[in-house]
Design an enzyme around this catalytic site. Structure first.
Site, mmCIF file in Angstrom:
data_model
loop_
_atom_site.group_PDB
_atom_site.id
_atom_site.type_symbol
_atom_site.label_atom_id
_atom_site.label_comp_id
_atom_site.label_asym_id
_atom_site.label_seq_id
_atom_site.Cartn_x
_atom_site.Cartn_y
_atom_site.Cartn_z
ATOM 1 N N LYS A 160 0.870 -1.177 0.000
ATOM 2 C CA LYS A 160 0.000 0.000 0.000
ATOM 3 C C LYS A 160 0.910 1.232 0.000
ATOM 4 O O LYS A 160 1.949 1.229 0.687
ATOM 5 C CB LYS A 160 -0.863 -0.025 1.266
ATOM 6 C CG LYS A 160 -1.878 1.099 1.374
ATOM 7 C CD LYS A 160 -2.715 0.964 2.660
ATOM 8 C CE LYS A 160 -3.845 1.982 2.722
ATOM 9 N NZ LYS A 160 -4.696 1.810 3.925
ATOM 10 N N SER A 199 -9.698 1.867 3.063
ATOM 11 C CA SER A 199 -8.817 2.622 2.213
ATOM 12 C C SER A 199 -7.783 1.801 1.441
ATOM 13 O O SER A 199 -7.196 2.303 0.493
ATOM 14 C CB SER A 199 -8.086 3.655 3.067
ATOM 15 O OG SER A 199 -7.217 3.020 3.982
ATOM 16 N N SER A 201 -10.001 -0.601 7.136
ATOM 17 C CA SER A 201 -9.384 -0.415 5.813
ATOM 18 C C SER A 201 -8.659 -1.618 5.239
ATOM 19 O O SER A 201 -8.216 -1.577 4.092
ATOM 20 C CB SER A 201 -8.420 0.776 5.847
ATOM 21 O OG SER A 201 -9.140 1.978 5.887
#
Lengths: 95, 488
Positions: B76, B151, B175
């Site tokens: 990420k 997210s 997330s």
């Protein structure tokens, strides 16, 4: 609790964010509805509940006061938007 | 290589079917060819990846290969990668190249894993749909008209599309779990403090935890083994021995006590999602578990309390972005105040600015007790609810989200509607307990995840349950093949 544009402008100054007039009214609307959601909290009796800031109720761990990773000045200065001779450049602060 | 699990790739590498350089090149070529459909990557780190792959191949020849040696994965774009841009999906950090590696990244590199690139996300991890990205929204590989969740939406979409076998994520309020649920993956948020936060760009420090998104529980355990562990450089890192998260995968579930909180099955829950969850619970029951009705009475309060605490911490954490030391700087600032205010206004996106302002307000003079301290007291009630429940049962199950993946654009105008989507995930972060999602079915072609929450440090138990469930179901094996993709 409904916020006015003037409230948003005051918050934006505290948060160091420049807003346009349009931004201010958009944020006044959306943040007011968020605050309305938060009002739910006020109906709950929390007397006797100790505020929880760390899930394990842990306190700050201390370490020995010794150098662990050495001088990284050049590496950190290299990513600054503007620097000169190892100093960060900003607009003139003192006349 | 598409949709091979991490374990399969590891075995192939060990058997010499291909080298790490070969699979790394194939994966990078595949991402270049197909990712324009999903927008799941922000950047590829081809040169670094190939150097890592060559080092992995060399260590295999030298006889020191471990299970992750040479296995490609993606980070990420919130994890600092030394020498490679780390953006947090923000214009603020568009050109930021960190001078150091996150602890998680360093641990994965030390284990021999190869980072092929950085995945898209909601800006600074603030969002539940991956639509708040400076680099554009991510599409759900199962249905290109749907969000992948957020997210960690890019990480989820990249694994679901078969671009990489595993990716890292972070979970501040759901997330990792919600995108895992929306994309048919196994994702786990460990106990707060289990995985070091050092070098992960901070959103809400008392809630943030990193974990993996994978295709199977077995893969997730392997990733977590590499990622977890005490770190001197994170002051909230847990000083405790890290178990082998793979060790308990094969334990039987006989006698397991599963709690179903009635608050997770209230009127807000989509009935078809509820059906999937109840079918999954029946399967777990058939494996020998005992199902017990429980209550988490303060669940609903997790939304307002979270949306005070997280923005408050964010407003403090994001004050470091000042246009002086690194990151975006506005043109021609007329004075120092203008430099701060314009750099931040131009560098941050709408939702990030909204959360900074909400947090600034909640922490400001006259409101601190009514908002911030009140939310922290409610956080205590939520933790106490879990402590009570987990003294009766071993784990808690329910849905991850009230609906399957929603349509792109459907919640972007109304932040409160978006926040309400997080109802089932926020409380685990508030309490700091581990929680995960494992694939449990589909509603109209969109995946549904089963949420499994456990007591502090019970990650191995959660992974054991998910693995046993995956032995008797095949939801996790399903992939969004091209003929299933709608909206292509």
């Amino acid at each position: 609790m409904a916020l006015e544009n003037a409230d948003i402008e005051k918050i934006a100054v505290l948060a160091r964010l420049q807003l346009t007039d349009n931004d201010a009214s958009d944020y006044a609307n959306s943040i007011s509805s968020i605050l309305e959601l938060m009002e739910q909290m006020q109906q709950v009796d929390t007397d006797g509940a100790t505020p929880l800031s760390n899930p394990h109720d842990a306190t700050q761990r201390l370490r020995k006061d010794e150098v662990t990773c050495g001088n990284q000045r050049d590496a950190f200065m290299a990513i600054a938007p503007a620097s000169e001779e190892g100093l960060y450049l900003v607009p003139k602060v003192i006349d | 290589m598409t949709h091979k699990t991490l374990v399969q790739i590891s075995k192939d590498l060990a058997a010499g079917r291909y080298s790490s350089r070969e699979i790394t090149q194939d994966i990078i070529a595949d991402i270049k060819a197909r990712d324009s459909i999903y927008n799941s990557f922000i950047s590829l780190s081809e040169d670094l990846a190939l150097a890592q792959a060559d080092a992995a191949d060399a260590s295999r020849i030298a006889g020191d290969a471990g299970i992750l040696t040479g296995v490609p994965f993606a980070h990420k774009d919130l994890f600092c990668t030394k020498g490679h841009a780390t953006t947090a999906a923000s214009k603020m950090l568009e050109n930021f190249v960190p001078p150091y590696e996150s602890t998680v990244g360093q641990r994965l590199l030390s284990a021999g894993a190869v980072c092929v690139g950085k995945t898209n996300m909601d800006e600074f991890a603030m969002g539940s749909s991956n639509e708040n990205s400076f680099f554009g929204a991510v599409k759900n590989p199962w249905d290109l008209t749907a969000v992948p969740g957020g997210s960690s939406g890019g990480s989820a979409a990249a694994v679901a599309a078969g671009l990489v076998p595993a990716a890292t994520g972070t979970d501040t309020g759901g997330s990792i779990r919600q995108p895992a649920s929306f994309c048919n993956l196994t994702g786990i948020k460990p106990t707060y403090g289990r995985v070091s936060r050092f070098g992960i760009i901070a959103y809400a420090s008392s809630l943030d935890q990193a974990g993996p998104l994978c295709q199977t529980a077995e893969d997730a355990a392997i990733m977590l083994n590499a990622m977890a562990g005490f770190d001197e450089q994170d002051s909230t890192s847990i000083q405790q021995a890290t178990p082998d998260f793979s060790a308990d995968l094969n334990l039987p579930l006989q006698g397991l006590k599963v709690g179903l909180p009635k608050e997770f099955f209230g009127p807000g829950l989509n009935s078809e999602v509820a059906d999937c969850i109840m079918m999954a619970v029946k399967k777990i029951e058939a494996l020998g578990a005992q199902i017990i009705d429980i209550s988490l009475p303060n669940l609903e309060l997790s939304i307002p309390a979270y949306y005070v605490i997280a923005p408050s911490e964010a407003s403090s954490n994001l004050s470091r972005f000042d246009g002086v030391r690194y990151g975006y700087r506005c043109d021609q600032p007329k004075d120092l105040m203008d430099l701060y205010c314009r750099s931040r206004a131009e560098g941050f996106g709408t939702e990030v600015k909204r959360r900074i302002m909400v947090g600034t307000y909640a922490l400001s003079e006259g409101y601190y007790d009514a908002y911030y301290v009140k939310a922290q007291r409610i956080r205590r009630l939520i933790k106490d609810d879990f402590t009570r429940a987990l003294s009766q049962v071993d784990v808690i199950m329910g849905p991850v989200a009230p609906t399957p993946a929603f349509n792109l654009g459907s919640n972007t105008k109304d932040p409160v509607a978006m926040y309400l989507e997080d109802i089932y995930t926020l409380s685990a972060n508030m309490a700091g307990i581990p929680a995960m999602s494992t694939p449990a079915g589909f509603v109209n072609g969109r995946p549904v995840g089963l949420h499994i929450m456990g007591n502090y440090f019970a990650e191995a138990k959660l992974l054991n349950i998910a693995h046993q469930y995956q032995q008797v179901t095949d939801w996790h094996l399903q992939t969004p093949t091209s003929n299933q993709i709608k909206g292509a």
